[in-house]
Scaffold this motif. Structure first.
Motif, mmCIF file in Angstrom:
data_model
loop_
_atom_site.group_PDB
_atom_site.id
_atom_site.type_symbol
_atom_site.label_atom_id
_atom_site.label_comp_id
_atom_site.label_asym_id
_atom_site.label_seq_id
_atom_site.Cartn_x
_atom_site.Cartn_y
_atom_site.Cartn_z
ATOM 1 N N SER A 95 -9.562 -2.301 1.167
ATOM 2 C CA SER A 95 -9.798 -3.742 1.108
ATOM 3 C C SER A 95 -10.259 -4.192 -0.287
ATOM 4 C CB SER A 95 -10.844 -4.149 2.157
ATOM 5 O OG SER A 95 -12.093 -3.615 1.773
ATOM 6 N N GLN A 96 -10.506 -3.246 -1.181
ATOM 7 C CA GLN A 96 -10.893 -3.605 -2.553
ATOM 8 C C GLN A 96 -9.692 -4.187 -3.306
ATOM 9 O OE1 GLN A 96 -14.235 -3.232 -3.516
ATOM 10 N NE2 GLN A 96 -14.325 -2.817 -1.332
ATOM 11 N N ALA A 97 -9.983 -5.134 -4.182
ATOM 12 C CA ALA A 97 -8.914 -5.901 -4.827
ATOM 13 C C ALA A 97 -7.910 -5.046 -5.587
ATOM 14 C CB ALA A 97 -9.535 -6.920 -5.782
ATOM 15 N N ASP A 98 -8.386 -3.980 -6.231
ATOM 16 C CA ASP A 98 -7.484 -3.209 -7.095
ATOM 17 C C ASP A 98 -7.124 -1.843 -6.534
ATOM 18 O OD1 ASP A 98 -6.997 -4.937 -9.445
ATOM 19 O OD2 ASP A 98 -9.189 -4.960 -9.491
ATOM 20 N N ILE A 99 -7.419 -1.604 -5.263
ATOM 21 C CA ILE A 99 -7.049 -0.334 -4.624
ATOM 22 C C ILE A 99 -5.811 -0.564 -3.761
ATOM 23 C CG2 ILE A 99 -7.794 1.538 -3.103
ATOM 24 C CD1 ILE A 99 -10.616 1.169 -4.066
ATOM 25 N N ASP A 100 -4.738 0.132 -4.108
ATOM 26 C CA ASP A 100 -3.436 -0.137 -3.485
ATOM 27 C C ASP A 100 -2.932 1.032 -2.654
ATOM 28 O OD1 ASP A 100 -3.399 -2.513 -5.093
ATOM 29 O OD2 ASP A 100 -2.794 -1.240 -6.777
ATOM 30 N N GLY A 101 -3.841 1.896 -2.252
ATOM 31 C CA GLY A 101 -3.386 3.020 -1.449
ATOM 32 C C GLY A 101 -4.319 4.191 -1.645
ATOM 33 N N LEU B 174 0.835 -1.202 0.000
ATOM 34 C CA LEU B 174 0.000 0.000 0.000
ATOM 35 C C LEU B 174 0.868 1.251 0.000
ATOM 36 C CD1 LEU B 174 -2.767 -0.571 2.726
ATOM 37 C CD2 LEU B 174 -3.054 -0.644 0.239
ATOM 38 N N ILE B 175 0.396 2.270 -0.669
ATOM 39 C CA ILE B 175 1.067 3.574 -0.622
ATOM 40 C C ILE B 175 0.036 4.649 -0.274
ATOM 41 C CG2 ILE B 175 1.006 3.581 -3.188
ATOM 42 C CD1 ILE B 175 3.306 5.652 -3.026
ATOM 43 N N ILE B 176 0.241 5.271 0.871
ATOM 44 C CA ILE B 176 -0.676 6.329 1.319
ATOM 45 C C ILE B 176 0.097 7.642 1.279
ATOM 46 C CG2 ILE B 176 -2.227 7.138 3.132
ATOM 47 C CD1 ILE B 176 -3.036 4.377 2.575
ATOM 48 N N ALA B 177 -0.396 8.579 0.469
ATOM 49 C CA ALA B 177 0.300 9.857 0.327
ATOM 50 C C ALA B 177 -0.604 10.993 0.780
ATOM 51 C CB ALA B 177 0.715 10.064 -1.133
ATOM 52 N N GLY B 178 -0.053 11.901 1.551
ATOM 53 C CA GLY B 178 -0.789 13.077 1.997
ATOM 54 C C GLY B 178 -0.437 14.263 1.113
ATOM 55 N N ASN B 179 -1.419 14.706 0.318
ATOM 56 C CA ASN B 179 -1.220 15.863 -0.561
ATOM 57 C C ASN B 179 -1.659 17.113 0.195
ATOM 58 O OD1 ASN B 179 -1.186 17.790 -2.556
ATOM 59 N ND2 ASN B 179 -2.907 16.926 -3.710
ATOM 60 N N TRP B 180 -0.685 17.865 0.650
ATOM 61 C CA TRP B 180 -1.003 19.031 1.488
ATOM 62 C C TRP B 180 -1.482 20.232 0.680
ATOM 63 C CZ3 TRP B 180 3.661 19.224 5.473
ATOM 64 C CH2 TRP B 180 3.638 18.034 6.232
ATOM 65 N N GLN C 242 -3.714 4.168 -6.591
ATOM 66 C CA GLN C 242 -4.297 4.782 -5.395
ATOM 67 C C GLN C 242 -5.674 5.324 -5.718
ATOM 68 O OE1 GLN C 242 -1.265 7.892 -4.988
ATOM 69 N NE2 GLN C 242 -0.738 7.040 -3.002
ATOM 70 N N TYR C 243 -6.521 5.359 -4.697
ATOM 71 C CA TYR C 243 -7.781 6.092 -4.800
ATOM 72 C C TYR C 243 -7.616 7.425 -4.069
ATOM 73 C CZ TYR C 243 -12.279 7.967 -3.887
ATOM 74 O OH TYR C 243 -13.311 8.861 -3.806
ATOM 75 N N GLY C 244 -8.201 8.479 -4.615
ATOM 76 C CA GLY C 244 -8.195 9.773 -3.926
ATOM 77 C C GLY C 244 -9.530 10.458 -4.086
ATOM 78 N N GLY C 245 -9.934 11.220 -3.082
ATOM 79 C CA GLY C 245 -11.212 11.929 -3.106
ATOM 80 C C GLY C 245 -11.940 11.665 -1.815
ATOM 81 N N SER C 246 -11.742 12.602 -0.848
ATOM 82 C CA SER C 246 -12.410 12.509 0.450
ATOM 83 C C SER C 246 -12.139 11.192 1.182
ATOM 84 C CB SER C 246 -13.910 12.770 0.306
ATOM 85 O OG SER C 246 -14.133 14.071 -0.230
ATOM 86 N N VAL C 247 -10.906 10.709 1.084
ATOM 87 C CA VAL C 247 -10.526 9.570 1.927
ATOM 88 C C VAL C 247 -10.341 10.093 3.350
ATOM 89 C CG1 VAL C 247 -8.849 7.739 2.355
ATOM 90 C CG2 VAL C 247 -9.373 8.414 -0.002
ATOM 91 N N LYS C 248 -10.968 9.418 4.300
ATOM 92 C CA LYS C 248 -10.935 9.841 5.703
ATOM 93 C C LYS C 248 -10.593 8.637 6.580
ATOM 94 C CE LYS C 248 -12.840 13.853 4.550
ATOM 95 N NZ LYS C 248 -11.893 14.867 4.108
ATOM 96 N N VAL C 249 -10.415 8.921 7.853
ATOM 97 C CA VAL C 249 -10.115 7.847 8.813
ATOM 98 C C VAL C 249 -11.151 6.732 8.710
ATOM 99 C CG1 VAL C 249 -9.867 7.319 11.270
ATOM 100 C CG2 VAL C 249 -9.117 9.525 10.406
#
Ligand code: PGA
Length: 254
Positions: free
Chosen positions: A225-231, A5-11, A210-217
């Motif tokens: 947990s989706q098969a093709d979402i890697d971060g 997984l790769i989680i990036a914070g775009n400030w 990666q998925y982006g758009g209002s990802v929250k805690v």
């Protein structure tokens, strides 16, 4: 196959150097034991050096939010790949929807920036995604397909494999409207299939999307947990230590 997984914070345009130091130090303390996720922070240009210094020797790496494709020259206000690698930063975001919509970014300029980033050894995070209008018109796949084909044009298979793709539906960015896990998964699968068709099964299996758009805690774990979402590429929820650290932990657990 298991992709890390790769989680990036775009400030975006938030946090000067002082605040950046504070946040990166906080994240290092909170996330020191999280090894299952590549953790990335993407501060504004003037805060990159502070972020690199504060992250040194930790499991956090730094990304820029853009770069120019020329090596140097008369491009007032622009930053080259070599300036970024000198810091050094590891990743660079390319073609974010805010760049596309407010600053005239096109698939062609995305492609030029991508070429410069790869030639310099930076890992690109290339953003694609449809607007609300395009989704309602049933054009999501056509738009994302076009952005991928144009953006990644001329890249060889190894380069595509090493590039991170961020699927960010424009209608979900900063709006609190998240794509449902099913909606996101469907587009991620489409992207992976497109890469499979152009570059083969190994590239498709390895490329991280990666998925982006209002990802929250609260929604990170289910999305991850989706098969093709890697971060995730995270905007608002990456601006504070507590929020981002909890999000990374939830994602890792998902
Ligand atoms: P958001 O932004 O998480 O605030 O919706 C995401 C992004 O623009 O990358």
């Amino acid at each position: 196959m298991a992709r890390k997984l790769i989680i990036a914070g775009n400030w975006k345009m938030n946090h000067g150097a002082g605040k950046t130091r504070e946040i990166v130090c906080g994240l290092r303390a909170e996330l020191a034991d999280v090894m299952a996720v590549d953790i990335v922070v993407c501060p504004p240009f003037t805060s990159l050096a502070a972020a690199v210094e504060a992250a040194a020797g930790s499991n956090i790496v730094v990304a820029a939010q853009n770069l120019h494709w020329a090596e140097n020259g008369a491009f007032t206000g622009e930053i080259s790949a070599a300036m970024l690698t000198e810091l050094p930063v590891t990743y660079v975001i390319i073609g974010h929807s805010e760049r596309r919509h407010y600053f005239g970014e096109t698939d062609e300029t995305v492609n030029q920036r991508l070429r410069a980033a790869l030639d310099a050894g930076l890992i690109p995070i290339v953003c694609v995604g449809e607007t609300q209008h395009e989704r309602e018109a049933g054009e999501t796949e056509a738009v994302v397909g076009r952005q991928l084909d144009g953006g990644l044009a001329g890249l060889n298979t190894a380069e595509v494999t090493g590039t991170v793709i961020a699927y960010e539906p424009v209608w979900a960015i900063g709006t609190g409207l998240t794509a449902t896990p099913d909606q996101a998964q469907a587009v991620h699968a489409f992207i992976r299939n497109r890469i499979r068709a152009a570059h083969g099964a190994d590239a498709a299996d390895q490329v991280r999307i990666q998925y982006g758009g209002s990802v929250k805690v609260d929604n990170a774990a289910e999305l991850m947990s989706q098969a093709d979402i890697d971060g995730a590429l995270v905007g608002g929820a990456s601006l504070k230590v507590d929020d981002f650290a909890a999000l990374v932990r939830n994602a890792a657990a998902g």
